[in-house]
Write a protein that holds these residues in place. Structure first.
Motif, PDB file in Angstrom:
ATOM      1  N   UNK A 255      19.776  52.151 -31.076  1.00  0.00           N
ATOM      2  CA  UNK A 255      19.263  52.211 -29.616  1.00  0.00           C
ATOM      3  C   UNK A 255      19.732  50.717 -29.033  1.00  0.00           C
ATOM      4  N   UNK A 256      20.214  49.944 -27.695  1.00  0.00           N
ATOM      5  CA  UNK A 256      20.559  49.345 -27.450  1.00  0.00           C
ATOM      6  C   UNK A 256      20.216  49.227 -25.994  1.00  0.00           C
ATOM      7  N   UNK A 257      20.032  48.076 -25.071  1.00  0.00           N
ATOM      8  CA  UNK A 257      20.358  47.477 -23.801  1.00  0.00           C
ATOM      9  C   UNK A 257      18.492  47.670 -23.285  1.00  0.00           C
TER      10      UNK A 257
ATOM     11  N   UNK B  94      10.867  56.434 -32.582  1.00  0.00           N
ATOM     12  CA  UNK B  94       9.686  56.002 -31.835  1.00  0.00           C
ATOM     13  C   UNK B  94       9.777  55.640 -30.226  1.00  0.00           C
ATOM     14  N   UNK B  95       9.706  56.143 -29.654  1.00  0.00           N
ATOM     15  CA  UNK B  95      10.415  56.309 -28.366  1.00  0.00           C
ATOM     16  C   UNK B  95       9.211  55.590 -26.932  1.00  0.00           C
ATOM     17  N   UNK B  96       9.625  54.255 -25.850  1.00  0.00           N
ATOM     18  CA  UNK B  96       8.603  53.682 -25.124  1.00  0.00           C
ATOM     19  C   UNK B  96       7.856  54.441 -24.263  1.00  0.00           C
TER      20      UNK B  96
ATOM     21  N   UNK C  18      19.624  52.990 -24.363  1.00  0.00           N
ATOM     22  CA  UNK C  18      20.749  54.133 -24.816  1.00  0.00           C
ATOM     23  C   UNK C  18      21.522  53.588 -26.379  1.00  0.00           C
ATOM     24  N   UNK C  19      21.892  54.839 -27.352  1.00  0.00           N
ATOM     25  CA  UNK C  19      22.577  55.444 -28.164  1.00  0.00           C
ATOM     26  C   UNK C  19      22.953  54.657 -28.279  1.00  0.00           C
ATOM     27  N   UNK C  20      23.553  53.804 -29.850  1.00  0.00           N
ATOM     28  CA  UNK C  20      24.875  52.636 -30.312  1.00  0.00           C
ATOM     29  C   UNK C  20      24.497  53.171 -31.589  1.00  0.00           C
ATOM     30  N   UNK C  21      26.106  52.467 -32.105  1.00  0.00           N
ATOM     31  CA  UNK C  21      26.124  52.853 -33.817  1.00  0.00           C
ATOM     32  C   UNK C  21      26.359  51.631 -34.052  1.00  0.00           C
TER      33      UNK C  21
ATOM     34  N   UNK D 136      21.306  44.935 -30.648  1.00  0.00           N
ATOM     35  CA  UNK D 136      20.560  46.222 -30.954  1.00  0.00           C
ATOM     36  C   UNK D 136      18.537  46.178 -30.230  1.00  0.00           C
ATOM     37  N   UNK D 137      18.660  47.381 -29.814  1.00  0.00           N
ATOM     38  CA  UNK D 137      17.204  46.376 -29.310  1.00  0.00           C
ATOM     39  C   UNK D 137      16.735  47.646 -28.100  1.00  0.00           C
ATOM     40  N   UNK D 138      15.261  47.930 -27.888  1.00  0.00           N
ATOM     41  CA  UNK D 138      15.131  48.835 -27.876  1.00  0.00           C
ATOM     42  C   UNK D 138      14.798  50.604 -28.133  1.00  0.00           C
ATOM     43  N   UNK D 139      14.112  50.684 -27.237  1.00  0.00           N
ATOM     44  CA  UNK D 139      14.304  52.171 -27.404  1.00  0.00           C
ATOM     45  C   UNK D 139      13.682  53.375 -26.390  1.00  0.00           C
ATOM     46  N   UNK D 140      14.332  54.515 -26.461  1.00  0.00           N
ATOM     47  CA  UNK D 140      14.578  55.488 -25.848  1.00  0.00           C
ATOM     48  C   UNK D 140      13.324  56.165 -25.219  1.00  0.00           C
TER      49      UNK D 140
END
Length: 150
Positions: free
Chosen positions: A38-40, A144-146, A49-52, A111-115
């Motif tokens: 996840x990023x953003x 894990x989630x925010x 949001x998702x990324x790879x 990269x960073x952050x939680x969904x």
């Protein structure tokens, strides 16, 4: 032919039919050497949001679409490519037919952050609809989630 390797919510064939009706599903496969992340999270959105990202020993389940040029423009807008949030990157997907050249959208930042829980639930639902293996879906559920989900 452009093969788009969808991960995240675009794994759902019904969602992609609604967004890109001229682009047929060609099958599924794996982005070998990539990791779903996840990023953003630093942008103030409700959710990362998702990324790879490249990761030699991991892999990401993907749905492969033969992307029509009109649909590509629609997807570029929806996925944030036009806004400069994502970039398109060429790589390869492993399928039952062998290795296929594909391109993916990759977040253009760190990269960073939680969904949020809502967003993670959407990813799980999309993976189920896209035919992802049970182990892959279970690994999504364990993420894990925010604290500020919907």
């Amino acid at each position: 032919m452009i093969l788009y390797a969808a991960y995240g919510s675009n794994l759902d064939p019904a969602r992609m039919r609604g967004t890109c009706p001229r682009s047929p599903l060609m099958g599924t496969g794996w982005l070998e050497g990539w990791r779903l992340t996840f990023a953003g999270g630093d942008l103030g959105w409700e959710s990362a949001v998702t990324t790879v990202v490249e990761s030699p020993v991991e892999r990401v389940f993907t749905a492969l679409y033969e992307l029509d040029s009109f649909d590509q423009g629609v997807l570029d807008e929806l996925e944030g490519y036009t806004a400069g949030l994502y970039r398109r990157l060429q790589t390869h997907a492993t399928t039952t037919e062998g290795i296929q050249p594909v391109w993916v959208y990759v977040f253009d930042g760190f990269e960073g952050g939680l969904p949020s829980q809502w967003y993670l639930d959407e990813l799980v639902r999309s993976a189920e609809a896209g035919g992802a293996p049970t182990e892959y879906i279970d690994s999504l559920r364990k993420r894990p989630t925010s604290d500020y989900g919907f």
